[in-house]
Design an enzyme around this catalytic site. Structure first.
Site, PDB file in Angstrom:
ATOM      1  N   TRP A   1     -75.803 -46.782   0.171  1.00 42.97           N
ATOM      2  CA  TRP A   1     -74.363 -46.547   0.376  1.00 42.97           C
ATOM      3  C   TRP A   1     -74.000 -45.059   0.280  1.00 42.97           C
ATOM      4  CZ3 TRP A   1     -71.867 -51.049  -3.016  1.00 42.97           C
ATOM      5  CH2 TRP A   1     -72.281 -52.281  -2.468  1.00 42.97           C
TER       6      TRP A   1
ATOM      7  N   HIS B   1     -85.188 -39.075  -1.125  1.00 45.18           N
ATOM      8  CA  HIS B   1     -84.427 -39.231   0.123  1.00 45.18           C
ATOM      9  C   HIS B   1     -84.309 -37.852   0.797  1.00 45.18           C
ATOM     10  CE1 HIS B   1     -81.100 -39.873   2.884  1.00 45.18           C
ATOM     11  NE2 HIS B   1     -81.428 -41.150   2.843  1.00 45.18           N
TER      12      HIS B   1
ATOM     13  N   SER C   1     -80.781 -44.703  11.321  1.00 47.69           N
ATOM     14  CA  SER C   1     -79.844 -45.303  12.285  1.00 47.69           C
ATOM     15  C   SER C   1     -80.192 -46.744  12.660  1.00 47.69           C
ATOM     16  CB  SER C   1     -79.721 -44.420  13.537  1.00 47.69           C
ATOM     17  OG  SER C   1     -79.244 -43.138  13.180  1.00 47.69           O
TER      18      SER C   1
ATOM     19  N   GLY D   1     -78.588 -46.919   6.134  1.00 48.82           N
ATOM     20  CA  GLY D   1     -77.522 -46.081   5.585  1.00 48.82           C
ATOM     21  C   GLY D   1     -76.168 -46.554   6.077  1.00 48.82           C
TER      22      GLY D   1
END
Ligand code: PEP
Length: 253
Positions: free
Chosen positions: A10, A95, A213, A234
């Protein structure tokens, strides 16, 4: 047979109320599935509430980052034991936004992985190349050093608790996705590297998620690749129906 693992990152999004609403919609919309693991990774400040909402479900809750240290004078940091305390079982480590915006090196990421494992948290280690590295044909080289330096002195028993997310940096938040073939090629490279570094059994058990994506339209093609064992999602994870669709697609594979 590796179980698919769909995780929602998130990032620094949502209000407390929105995080609660999204969690309840996911919890109520999920059909019990033995074939897919599901995890959500809210902001630190919402973890307690989100863990509460998922407490009777089989959805994992994790953090997006953690400190190397256990406690003490480290202003602004959040430790592994604190994450456990608010119901986390998982944590994202390395990340690309942590690597690029906050200059986390492979060595810092290695220390964070060790801290997570010592605290009994299951890490998702994110790796992936930048556009210019892909253009220079350096994808394998970059991913190999992220794995060898990131996993330095981490044992095969510890790797059994690890998930790797292959996230090409050029595909994160850009709407550009690696083709299923491009992704599968790097996933195969990661599994072979893990086989060389550890052993065949460890490499075969390891789940490797794709991230970049992912949405309800491209999930099926990506997830049906032989070496892709789930997705780190994401933007699309902020929409409950899209995330639920991606979970259903994973369950159908
Ligand atoms: C991510 O943040 O890990 C990610 C893959 O983002 P997005 O799906 O928005 O590209």
């Amino acid at each position: 047979m590796r179980k698919q693992f769909i995780a929602g990152n998130w990032k620094m999004n949502l209000t407390l109320e929105e995080a609660g609403n999204l969690s309840r919609k996911l919890r109520d919309g999920l059909k019990v599935s033995d074939t897919v693991d599901i995890g959500v990774f809210p902001s630190f400040v919402y973890l307690d509430k989100v863990s509460d909402i998922f407490s009777e479900s089989n959805v994992f809750v994790g953090a997006q980052n953690m400190s190397i240290e256990k406690c003490g004078a480290f202003t602004g940091e959040v430790s592994g034991p604190m994450l456990k305390d608010v119901g986390c079982t998982h944590v994202l480590i390395g990340h690309s936004e942590r690597r690029t915006i906050y200059q986390e090196t492979n060595s810092v990421i290695n220390s964070k992985l060790k801290a997570a494992l010592l605290t009994d948290l299951s890490p998702i280690l994110c790796v992936g190349e930048r556009q210019e590295e892909r253009d220079a044909d350096k994808t394998d080289e970059v991913v190999e050093s992220q794995l060898s330096e990131g996993l330095l002195n981490i044992t095969s028993e510890q790797v059994n608790r690890l998930t790797i997310a292959y996230e090409p940096v050029w595909a994160i938040g850009t709407g550009k996705t690696a083709t299923p073939e491009q992704a599968n090629e790097v996933h195969t490279f990661i599994r072979n590297t893990m086989r060389d570094k550890y052993d065949d059994n460890t490499a075969q058990r390891l789940r490797i998620q794709y991230g970049g994506s992912v949405n309800a339209e491209n999930a099926e093609q990506l997830l049906s690749q032989s070496e892709i064992d789930g997705a780190l999602v994401g933007g699309a994870s902020l929409d409950s129906s899209t995330f639920l669709d991606i979970v259903s697609i994973a369950a159908s594979i």
